[in-house]
Design an enzyme around this catalytic site. Structure first.
Site, PDB file in Angstrom:
ATOM      1  N   ASN A  62     -70.831  -4.670 -96.462  1.00 56.81           N
ATOM      2  CA  ASN A  62     -70.072  -5.512 -97.439  1.00 56.81           C
ATOM      3  C   ASN A  62     -69.359  -6.485 -96.262  1.00 56.81           C
ATOM      4  O   ASN A  62     -68.766  -6.132 -95.338  1.00 56.81           O
ATOM      5  CB  ASN A  62     -69.282  -5.019 -98.219  1.00 56.81           C
ATOM      6  CG  ASN A  62     -68.467  -3.666 -97.735  1.00 56.81           C
ATOM      7  OD1 ASN A  62     -68.816  -3.136 -96.800  1.00 56.81           O
ATOM      8  ND2 ASN A  62     -67.380  -3.450 -98.487  1.00 56.81           N
ATOM      9  N   GLU A  64     -66.227  -8.991 -96.543  1.00 52.83           N
ATOM     10  CA  GLU A  64     -65.011  -9.595 -97.385  1.00 52.83           C
ATOM     11  C   GLU A  64     -64.536 -10.787 -96.843  1.00 52.83           C
ATOM     12  O   GLU A  64     -64.705 -11.239 -95.780  1.00 52.83           O
ATOM     13  CB  GLU A  64     -64.087  -8.295 -97.632  1.00 52.83           C
ATOM     14  CG  GLU A  64     -64.738  -7.124 -98.411  1.00 52.83           C
ATOM     15  CD  GLU A  64     -63.741  -5.810 -98.635  1.00 52.83           C
ATOM     16  OE1 GLU A  64     -62.381  -6.111 -98.259  1.00 52.83           O
ATOM     17  OE2 GLU A  64     -63.977  -5.090 -99.440  1.00 52.83           O
ATOM     18  N   CYS A  73     -71.306  -8.080-101.231  1.00 52.21           N
ATOM     19  CA  CYS A  73     -71.667  -6.666-101.047  1.00 52.21           C
ATOM     20  C   CYS A  73     -72.683  -6.572-100.161  1.00 52.21           C
ATOM     21  O   CYS A  73     -73.556  -7.363 -99.979  1.00 52.21           O
ATOM     22  CB  CYS A  73     -72.166  -6.095-102.548  1.00 52.21           C
ATOM     23  SG  CYS A  73     -70.765  -6.177-104.032  1.00 52.21           S
ATOM     24  N   GLU A  75     -75.382  -4.745-100.339  1.00 57.88           N
ATOM     25  CA  GLU A  75     -76.692  -4.506-100.859  1.00 57.88           C
ATOM     26  C   GLU A  75     -77.468  -5.974-100.801  1.00 57.88           C
ATOM     27  O   GLU A  75     -78.399  -6.205-100.686  1.00 57.88           O
ATOM     28  CB  GLU A  75     -76.883  -3.982-102.249  1.00 57.88           C
ATOM     29  CG  GLU A  75     -76.436  -2.584-102.341  1.00 57.88           C
ATOM     30  CD  GLU A  75     -75.017  -2.451-102.600  1.00 57.88           C
ATOM     31  OE1 GLU A  75     -74.245  -3.312-102.181  1.00 57.88           O
ATOM     32  OE2 GLU A  75     -74.608  -1.531-103.302  1.00 57.88           O
ATOM     33  N   CYS A 112     -73.347  -2.138-107.814  1.00 54.78           N
ATOM     34  CA  CYS A 112     -72.402  -3.070-108.820  1.00 54.78           C
ATOM     35  C   CYS A 112     -73.677  -3.841-109.536  1.00 54.78           C
ATOM     36  O   CYS A 112     -74.715  -4.007-109.107  1.00 54.78           O
ATOM     37  CB  CYS A 112     -71.439  -3.994-108.368  1.00 54.78           C
ATOM     38  SG  CYS A 112     -72.092  -5.412-107.438  1.00 54.78           S
ATOM     39  N   CYS A 115     -75.389  -6.768-107.861  1.00 56.08           N
ATOM     40  CA  CYS A 115     -76.385  -6.254-106.865  1.00 56.08           C
ATOM     41  C   CYS A 115     -77.562  -5.785-107.339  1.00 56.08           C
ATOM     42  O   CYS A 115     -78.665  -5.953-106.929  1.00 56.08           O
ATOM     43  CB  CYS A 115     -75.708  -5.096-105.962  1.00 56.08           C
ATOM     44  SG  CYS A 115     -74.551  -5.958-104.580  1.00 56.08           S
TER      45      CYS A 115
HETATM   46  N1  THU Z   1     -69.352  -3.137-102.576  1.00 57.57           N
HETATM   47  C1  THU Z   1     -70.649  -3.188-102.116  1.00 57.57           C
HETATM   48  O1  THU Z   1     -70.383  -3.631-101.110  1.00 57.57           O
HETATM   49  N2  THU Z   1     -71.494  -2.734-102.758  1.00 57.57           N
HETATM   50  C2  THU Z   1     -71.352  -2.386-104.247  1.00 57.57           C
HETATM   51  O2  THU Z   1     -72.303  -2.452-105.074  1.00 57.57           O
HETATM   52  C3  THU Z   1     -70.153  -2.254-104.675  1.00 57.57           C
HETATM   53  C4  THU Z   1     -68.983  -2.770-104.023  1.00 57.57           C
HETATM   54  C5  THU Z   1     -68.224  -3.695-101.842  1.00 57.57           C
HETATM   55  C6  THU Z   1     -67.689  -5.039-102.143  1.00 57.57           C
HETATM   56  C7  THU Z   1     -66.166  -5.047-101.641  1.00 57.57           C
HETATM   57  O3  THU Z   1     -66.308  -5.463-100.330  1.00 57.57           O
HETATM   58  C8  THU Z   1     -65.901  -3.550-101.700  1.00 57.57           C
HETATM   59  O4  THU Z   1     -67.087  -2.928-101.873  1.00 57.57           O
HETATM   60  C9  THU Z   1     -65.002  -3.134-102.826  1.00 57.57           C
HETATM   61  O5  THU Z   1     -65.314  -3.621-104.133  1.00 57.57           O
END
Ligand code: THU
Length: 160
Positions: A62, A64, A73, A75, A112, A115
């Site tokens: 991920n 940010e 994210c 994925e 999520c 994704c």
């Molecule tokens: N996140 C992912 O990388 N994958 C997911 O499927 C769920 C959430 C990340 C996004 C963000 O950087 C952090 O987790 C918190 O939501």
């Protein structure tokens, strides 16, 4: 009125050592990828590793952003990178793992909705299922045989 039911089969493995050696390797790539996540806002570090039919493994984590919605994210970073680098080569499996600086992530990390939708596009495109392996920080792993199992009734291009 008819009642319909969707039944989902999945497997639960007690730990990494219970997986096939090739799946262990894939999950280890996801664990490694998780270490390079850029997650200063959530402190939630996710790693993903995509296995292709040619044996290549593409990772993502991920990323940010101070403008929160601009981040992405793990994925999607991984699957888009696989699509960009290996266009036309089938995707066999995706391993996903998460850790947090705030608590111990004991349960497998559930991708999520965005994704799931992004990943299922590739399953629909290649007309072959993509296996999904989910793990928390360590321990229990859940395996789904296909993305449709975690996104039943998914939107697809037949609606367009
Ligand atoms: N996140 C992912 O990388 N994958 C997911 O499927 C769920 C959430 C990340 C996004 C963000 O950087 C952090 O987790 C918190 O939501």
């Amino acid at each position: 009125m008819e009642k319909h039911q969707i039944i989902i089969d999945y497997s639960v493995y007690p730990d990494l050592n219970s997986l096939l050696a090739s799946d262990q390797e894939l999950m280890n790539h996801a664990v490694e990828a998780r270490r390079n996540a850029y997650a200063p806002y959530s402190n939630f570090h996710v790693g993903a590793a995509v296995l292709l039919e040619n044996g290549a493994i593409v990772i993502g984590n991920n990323q940010e952003n101070a403008s929160y919605p601009s981040g992405l994210c793990a994925e999607r970073v991984a699957i888009f990178q696989a699509g960009a680098k290996y266009s036309g080569i089938q995707i066999k499996a995706v391993a996903i793992t998460a850790t947090s600086k705030n608590y111990i992530v004991k349960e497998p990390a559930a991708p999520c909705g965005n994704c799931r939708q992004a990943m299922i596009e590739y399953e629909q495109k290649q007309k072959q299922p993509i296996r999904i392996l989910l793990m928390g920080e360590e321990g229990k792993i859940i395996e789904f045989n296909s993305l449709i199992d975690i996104l039943p009734l998914a939107f697809n291009n037949s609606f367009l």
